[in-house]
Design an enzyme around this catalytic site. Sequence first.
Site, short mmCIF file in Angstrom:
data_model
loop_
_atom_site.label_atom_id
_atom_site.label_comp_id
_atom_site.label_asym_id
_atom_site.label_seq_id
_atom_site.Cartn_x
_atom_site.Cartn_y
_atom_site.Cartn_z
N ARG A 52 0.85 -1.20 0.00
CA ARG A 52 0.00 0.00 0.00
C ARG A 52 0.89 1.25 0.00
O ARG A 52 1.98 1.24 0.59
CB ARG A 52 -0.86 -0.03 1.27
N THR A 96 -9.68 0.47 -9.68
CA THR A 96 -8.90 -0.63 -9.12
C THR A 96 -9.02 -1.86 -10.01
O THR A 96 -9.86 -1.91 -10.91
CB THR A 96 -9.37 -0.94 -7.68
N ASN A 149 -6.08 4.22 -7.12
CA ASN A 149 -7.26 4.80 -6.47
C ASN A 149 -8.27 5.15 -7.54
O ASN A 149 -8.70 4.26 -8.25
CB ASN A 149 -6.92 5.97 -5.54
N GLN A 164 -3.85 8.09 -3.77
CA GLN A 164 -4.28 7.30 -2.62
C GLN A 164 -4.45 8.14 -1.35
O GLN A 164 -5.08 7.70 -0.39
CB GLN A 164 -3.26 6.18 -2.36
N ASP A 211 -7.79 8.36 0.29
CA ASP A 211 -8.35 7.29 1.13
C ASP A 211 -8.16 7.56 2.62
O ASP A 211 -8.68 6.84 3.46
CB ASP A 211 -7.74 5.93 0.75
N SER A 242 -10.15 -0.69 0.96
CA SER A 242 -11.18 -1.74 0.94
C SER A 242 -10.70 -2.96 0.16
O SER A 242 -11.44 -3.94 0.03
CB SER A 242 -12.44 -1.21 0.27
N GLY A 258 -14.00 0.21 -5.16
CA GLY A 258 -14.08 0.95 -3.90
C GLY A 258 -14.63 0.09 -2.78
O GLY A 258 -14.29 -1.09 -2.65
N1 GLY Z 1 -8.36 3.10 -3.28
C1 GLY Z 1 -9.43 2.25 -2.99
C2 GLY Z 1 -9.13 1.31 -1.88
O1 GLY Z 1 -7.97 1.03 -1.61
O2 GLY Z 1 -10.07 0.85 -1.25
#
Ligand code: GLY
Length: 595
Positions: free
Chosen positions: A122, A403, A423, A442, A445, A475, A496
Amino acid sequence: MNIVSLFCGIRSRLLWVSACVLLASPVFSAELKTSKEKALTVQANLGYATVLPGHKGAVATVQPLATEAAVNAFAKGGNAIDAALAAAFTLGVVDSHNSGIGGGLFIVARLANGKVIAIDGREMAPAKAHRDMFLRDGKASKALSKTGALAVGIPGSVQALYELQQKGGALTFDQVLMPAAKLAEAGFPIDNTLANRLARTADKMQPFEATKKIFFDKKGQPLQAGTVLKQPDLARSYRSLAKHGPNWFYRGEFAKQTAQWMARNGGIIDANDFARYHTVHREPVHSRFMGYDVYGFGPPSSGGAHIAQMLNMLDGLPIGTMTDAERYHWLIEVMKRAFADRAHWLGDADFVPVPKGLIGADYAKTLRKTIHPSNASETQKITHGMPPKAASDFFYKQLNKHTTHLTTADAKGNWVAITTTLNTSFGSKVVVPGTGVLLNNQMDDFVAAPGVPNAFGLVGGEANSIAPFKRPLSSMSPTLVLKNNQPVMTLGAAGGPTIITQVLQGLVNYLALNKPLEQALDTPRVHHQWQPDWVFTELPLEGKTAKALDAKGHKLRKAGDFGGTQAIVLKNGQFEAVTEPRIIRRNQKPIIKVN
Ligand code: GLY
């Protein structure tokens, strides 16, 4: 000839697409009832999801060229790990609105030695990031966290993919990267999905010259479906990465060029931030459902914890014998409770305490007692407190879809599930000149301010506030299911927050309802994320089922397709691989313009 080209004639894909248009018709019934309908969806998956001869391996991605890259990696002697890397790097070329080396990812994998691993790639917030960085005059700026230099987190995909390959890949990094570099150079015809995203995002891409140079034509219009897209800068970047490894990205030329661009354009990421990026090898989240062992991704993903929590609430219910309306009712009610907890508790567990009790069986029992078997509960009564502007204006007619998820498996027992993202579409819209690499957004988020929803309408609390080197809550939910220590299923999704609920319903439909895999994914899904108090439905939750849910007090809102799930299962020694039928149907609309 490889298996994908055998079936699809990948180089004459437009022809194949047209052929499939004749064969396929939209499947809009709640169940796929006729054998003709089943045959059509199976047909639709050719090219996107494939099983190798002799069931030596399987692949599912959202783009036939990425699937082909994975199949070619197998053909060179690679295993599921190499195939996954080849697919991931190719998606960065052909599906670059969703993912790429400028983004981040989570990997859940089962290695041939039986070990289940979870690699956290991440993005991290840069050193100069701070809690209130998106506040202007005391109000959260929606634009700053989504578009341009400040929206970018330090990308993690490159390092995570590299480390996955070190765990058991049979090929070299160079071997899995170079085919994608060559494809970026040679070009490929833009598909409907990419063209639609380009058209919808074009205005936000306008300020970024290097981005426009790639995705717009000479008249300044976004490229259309069928146009051949060549990306020589990205090809050069991939070649450098293949030659020098992740050092080129994190400590070399890429980090330097990006830092220079950031400094000139109001960004805060510098070369030190790149140098300080690191993955985390995490303990997968484990839960039991109907005798299966389910492994998901823990914080900073919210997916694994909440899928476990919801499965715990559902475990032991007679799901298989319920009517559609009864089953949807239970699904909606467990979603409300999980998302209420998400907003309050979830964040990067390396920075904030995220209670492990969330996935405990006792906690699930307590929550289940609050669910009325036939009446919808009021979300205000579930929550820790209603933040301001609860039912805000974030969800319009369509849920945001971004995504991508890819998955591979092989007969040796390597199974890989990767969910990866920039994202929202095209991330921050920033391409650092000369690199061809789109950078993520990102940072959106994170919670910009308490109660202020992000791009997906998700609200959150202090647990997900911004801090240097913290990872934004996600998510993304790559998931693996084992029975008696043997893999039986893997799946994950894009879309998402619906990622979490898509994976939940894929698991329930396949494991509890015993639906064939394709039907398990094609059955219309529901999504409730606590706030707003709406049940988003995929077409067509109508007629009897919709009326019954309405009578229970659920507030249904049609939302189009949620996103897309990819899955592989192994049954009686036979792999089956499926790509989200809704994505394929969308791409099967004829492409008119061809260069
Ligand atoms: N950027 C969407 C997620 O990671 O949930």
